[in-house]
Design a protein around this motif. Structure first.
Motif, short mmCIF file in Angstrom:
data_model
loop_
_atom_site.label_atom_id
_atom_site.label_comp_id
_atom_site.label_asym_id
_atom_site.label_seq_id
_atom_site.Cartn_x
_atom_site.Cartn_y
_atom_site.Cartn_z
N CYS A 253 -13.48 -24.70 -46.45
CA CYS A 253 -13.13 -23.42 -47.06
C CYS A 253 -12.53 -22.51 -45.99
O CYS A 253 -12.61 -22.78 -44.79
CB CYS A 253 -14.36 -22.77 -47.69
SG CYS A 253 -15.55 -22.17 -46.47
N GLN A 254 -11.96 -21.40 -46.45
CA GLN A 254 -11.44 -20.39 -45.53
C GLN A 254 -12.61 -19.58 -44.96
O GLN A 254 -13.66 -19.44 -45.58
CB GLN A 254 -10.50 -19.43 -46.27
CG GLN A 254 -9.34 -20.07 -46.98
CD GLN A 254 -8.24 -20.49 -46.02
OE1 GLN A 254 -8.38 -20.38 -44.80
NE2 GLN A 254 -7.15 -21.00 -46.56
N LEU B 159 -8.65 -15.66 -41.45
CA LEU B 159 -7.86 -16.80 -41.91
C LEU B 159 -7.33 -17.60 -40.73
O LEU B 159 -7.38 -18.84 -40.72
CB LEU B 159 -6.69 -16.33 -42.78
CG LEU B 159 -7.00 -15.88 -44.21
CD1 LEU B 159 -5.72 -15.39 -44.88
CD2 LEU B 159 -7.60 -17.02 -45.01
N GLY C 77 -10.09 -19.62 -39.02
CA GLY C 77 -10.46 -20.81 -39.78
C GLY C 77 -9.46 -21.93 -39.63
O GLY C 77 -9.82 -23.10 -39.45
N LEU C 78 -8.16 -21.60 -39.69
CA LEU C 78 -7.12 -22.61 -39.52
C LEU C 78 -7.14 -23.19 -38.11
O LEU C 78 -6.98 -24.40 -37.92
CB LEU C 78 -5.75 -21.99 -39.81
CG LEU C 78 -5.40 -21.82 -41.28
CD1 LEU C 78 -4.19 -20.92 -41.44
CD2 LEU C 78 -5.12 -23.17 -41.94
N HIS D 224 -2.29 -11.08 -46.31
CA HIS D 224 -2.23 -12.27 -47.14
C HIS D 224 -0.78 -12.73 -47.33
O HIS D 224 -0.47 -13.92 -47.22
CB HIS D 224 -2.88 -11.98 -48.50
CG HIS D 224 -3.20 -13.21 -49.28
ND1 HIS D 224 -4.13 -13.24 -50.29
CD2 HIS D 224 -2.73 -14.49 -49.21
CE1 HIS D 224 -4.20 -14.46 -50.80
NE2 HIS D 224 -3.35 -15.22 -50.16
N SER E 184 0.57 -14.36 -44.29
CA SER E 184 0.04 -15.72 -44.14
C SER E 184 0.76 -16.70 -45.06
O SER E 184 1.01 -17.85 -44.68
CB SER E 184 -1.46 -15.73 -44.45
OG SER E 184 -2.16 -14.88 -43.57
N LEU F 198 -6.52 -26.13 -46.28
CA LEU F 198 -6.66 -24.71 -45.97
C LEU F 198 -5.31 -24.00 -46.03
O LEU F 198 -5.21 -22.86 -46.48
CB LEU F 198 -7.29 -24.53 -44.60
CG LEU F 198 -8.77 -24.94 -44.47
CD1 LEU F 198 -9.29 -24.66 -43.07
CD2 LEU F 198 -9.63 -24.20 -45.49
N ASP G 266 -4.42 -23.60 -49.67
CA ASP G 266 -5.24 -22.55 -50.25
C ASP G 266 -4.75 -21.17 -49.81
O ASP G 266 -4.75 -20.21 -50.59
CB ASP G 266 -6.70 -22.75 -49.84
CG ASP G 266 -7.63 -21.73 -50.48
OD1 ASP G 266 -7.80 -21.77 -51.71
OD2 ASP G 266 -8.17 -20.89 -49.74
N MET G 267 -4.32 -21.07 -48.56
CA MET G 267 -3.79 -19.81 -48.04
C MET G 267 -2.50 -19.40 -48.75
O MET G 267 -2.18 -18.22 -48.85
CB MET G 267 -3.54 -19.94 -46.54
CG MET G 267 -3.12 -18.67 -45.85
SD MET G 267 -2.94 -18.90 -44.06
CE MET G 267 -1.45 -19.90 -44.01
#
Length: 649
Positions: free
Chosen positions: A59-60, A87, A90-91, A130, A133, A155, A158-159
């Motif tokens: 997940c993020q 974000l 996490g990536l 957002h 991204s 990910l 999802d982003m």
């Protein structure tokens, strides 16, 4: 405290970053818009991560309620100041082989701000971040998919999903446009398909509301979702065509009370899952995100990270040398060990030249942009608070240039105040290091020392006088003085971005053509004799030895020094684990013998870590030696320009 205990327990059990269920509550004075926002937040932070968890996918990170193993987080790019740093973190962790895990039982809550201004700035920051991204998502998907990296691919996909309100607007708009086109053309296939997609989207949102949203969004309020989305159109237009928020700003939470777990306490670092050791406080360079690129360290940092580090050095009044390597630095360092040592000695080395950025990308180094010294100076003028300006001292340049630059800086509004300048002439480094000159510089009480003596002389002067200077931040920014004095103009942004600034510089200063001609020929030779062979050999060696990504680090007993024996894959995903062992070795305050005989693979990030170990040992009056190295890894060192390290074997 149950959420903290659950997060730490799951983190220690799995050895992976863990993200709890981070929910937002409406402000005390609840409006329909706030109820819709709470529901949209649940879809993003609850429904979608639950689906990914059901598919055994990562997940993020959400910005709060996070836990990390120490060996993972110690080398992660923290405090970047990115507008969507959660974000990005996490990536980054997924790319290093540590994708976050969703733990819905650990619930962390915060509350939307009560003030209109707080609401506006918070939503603008989130939405603009957002959208920024999303623009990067296609590249990330392609890069991750080409490496068969499922976690990062998921990910990145999802982003790429737009915010719920924007997704609703786009679905409606596409349906209307396709219906109008069908009416004109008579072909209704696209209209039927888009209408079916809109219906599917609507049923999905309704299903989410039935299961997850009925307690926060009354049925009568659902009809206000389109109006809520329409009100956000100006926000999206500003993001696409206007001034987009580019760095993190704290939300105004006037009147907001913290509940359960304070969401501003954003990161929990769990004990190391393998050793059960607590995180160690450290201020050394082992934790720098440095990569070794043809003999020199290059830091993978963002603009905001550079600004924050400079700000911290000024506040704490600690020496901080920032070097900005370009192609000329790279070429000179390969033949001048003294000059190369100034880069290895520096506290930060962001890439100034586009050829450095291109080389980094060629070898998979995650450097996204050039950070030029002149741009850093300009950013300080714009971003440093004018009520407490950053005090600057200018040293060097042609006669009269520093004085004129000082006058111009002080005549314009901005965050810099020039408190002095000095023209040292064209003497040697020793002559320019006379005590009387150092006293003039120190007596200015400046926060930033800008030097312009020519790259090699300037860098060597800064290193020679590092411990004599009391100005905290110092850097060689040669052309910056000329730009500020107005003796030459800087290249247009489009030329700088394309790597063609050198053409403009030749137009402004024709005498520079010899330097650029020499550097161009040297770079061509480097590309043919080093870059291409290193690419080919590293690719072949990677596939020939791609048996496992595991690594082991041991400390064989020796009476007078520390032996660090590394076996396995010395690659980026294992840097955190090895960095922790390096810090333990530094704490012992003894010489270090590094044994790489058992290393099967090594990459530029790991070489950067070794460079930082060597620097920290040298700063402590200790030495790094190599006890052994396999022939293929030795060849990688030599092709990569790090044969000087092997001289310590």
């Amino acid at each position: 405290m149950g959420a903290i205990r659950d997060l730490a327990s799951e983190c220690a059990r799995t050895g992976r970053p863990v993200q709890g269920l981070y929910l937002m509550l409406p402000p005390v004075a609840t409006k329909i818009q706030s109820q819709v926002a709470v529901f949209a937040w649940r879809v993003k932070n609850w429904v979608r991560p639950l689906g990914l968890r059901a598919l055994n996918l990562p997940c993020q990170l959400m910005g709060s309620g996070m836990a990390f193993p120490w060996n993972v987080i110690c080398s992660a790019p923290l405090a970047s100041g990115e507008i969507v740093e959660d974000l990005k973190l996490g990536l980054s962790l997924a790319q290093r082989g540590h994708p976050p895990l969703f733990l819905p039982s650990a619930i962390v809550t915060s509350r939307f701000p009560s003030s209109d201004e707080g609401t506006r700035t918070q939503r603008e920051r989130w939405e603009h971040g957002h959208l920024s991204s999303i623009a990067e998502a296609p590249h990330l998907v392609w890069k991750a998919a080409s490496r068969l990296d499922l976690a990062t691919t998921v990910l990145a996909l999802d982003m790429a999903v737009p915010p719920l309100s924007l997704l609703a607007l786009l679905s409606i708009l596409i349906t209307l446009v396709s219906g109008f086109a069908a009416h004109l053309s008579g072909n209704w296939s696209a209209a039927i398909l888009s209408f079916g997609s809109l219906c599917a989207f609507s049923f999905a949102v309704l299903g989410c509301w039935l299961v997850f949203g009925r307690d926060v969004l009354p049925l009568r309020a659902i009809v206000s979702i389109p109006a809520y989305a329409l009100k956000k159109i100006p926000l999206y237009l500003r993001a696409l065509f206007g001034t987009r928020a580019s760095y993190w700003i704290r939300t105004d939470r006037t009147g907001t009370k913290a509940i359960e777990v304070d969401a501003e306490q954003r990161i929990l670092i769990a004990p190391n899952a393998q050793t059960n050791e607590s995180p160690r406080a450290t201020g050394n360079d082992i934790l720098r995100d440095a990569y070794g690129i043809f003999g020199i360290p290059i830091d993978c940092v963002s603009w905001n990270s550079v600004f924050l580090r400079l700000e911290s050095a000024v506040k704490e009044r600690v020496p901080f040398l920032i070097s900005t390597p370009n192609l000329n630095f790279l070429i000179a360092s390969m033949s001048d060990a003294n000059f190369r040592s100034t880069l290895l000695f520096s506290d930060l080395c962001p890439p100034d030249g586009m050829p450095i950025v291109w080389l980094a990308k060629l070898f998979g180094v995650p450097i996204k942009t050039r950070i030029a010294g002149s741009d850093i100076f300009e950013a300080l003028k714009l971003r440093w608070p004018q009520h407490a300006p950053l005090k600057v001292f200018l040293f060097g340049g042609a006669e009269g240039v520093a004085e004129e630059a000082s006058r111009r800086i002080n005549s314009r509004p901005g965050g810099l105040l020039c408190v002095g300048s000095f023209y040292p002439g064209f003497g040697s480094v020793d002559e320019m290091s006379d005590q009387s000159i150092i006293e003039v510089i120190n007596d200015s009480g400046a926060d930033l020392l800008v030097v312009a003596l020519g790259a090699q002389k300037g860098q060597i002067w800064l290193k020679c006088n590092h411990y004599r200077l009391t100005i905290p931040v110092r850097s060689h920014l040669g052309a910056t003085l000329n730009f500020e004095a107005g003796t030459i103009t800087r290249a247009p942004r489009i030329l700088r971005g394309a790597g063609l600034e050198w053409l403009w510089r030749i137009k402004e200063e024709p005498v520079l053509w010899r330097r650029y001609w020499h550097d161009g020929l040297e770079f061509l030779q480097l590309f043919v004799t080093r870059v291409l062979p290193l690419l080919a050999f590293s690719r072949w060696y990677h596939f020939a030895n791609n048996r496992s990504d595991a690594i082991s680090v041991s400390f064989p007993e020796r009476p007078h020094d520390i032996v660090i024996q590394i076996n396995g894959a010395a690659i980026e995903k294992n840097v955190g684990q090895v960095a922790e062992r390096f810090m333990l070795a530094l704490d012992a305050d003894r010489d270090v013998l590094l044994d790489l005989v058992g290393v099967t693979r090594i990459d530029s990030r790991f070489i950067g870590l070794i460079l930082m170990l060597s620097k920290e040992l040298e700063r402590r009056g200790r030495t790094l030696r190599f006890g052994g190295i396999s022939a293929p890894v030795s060849r990688l060192f030599r092709l990569g320009g790090f044969e000087f390290l092997l001289a310590k074997a």
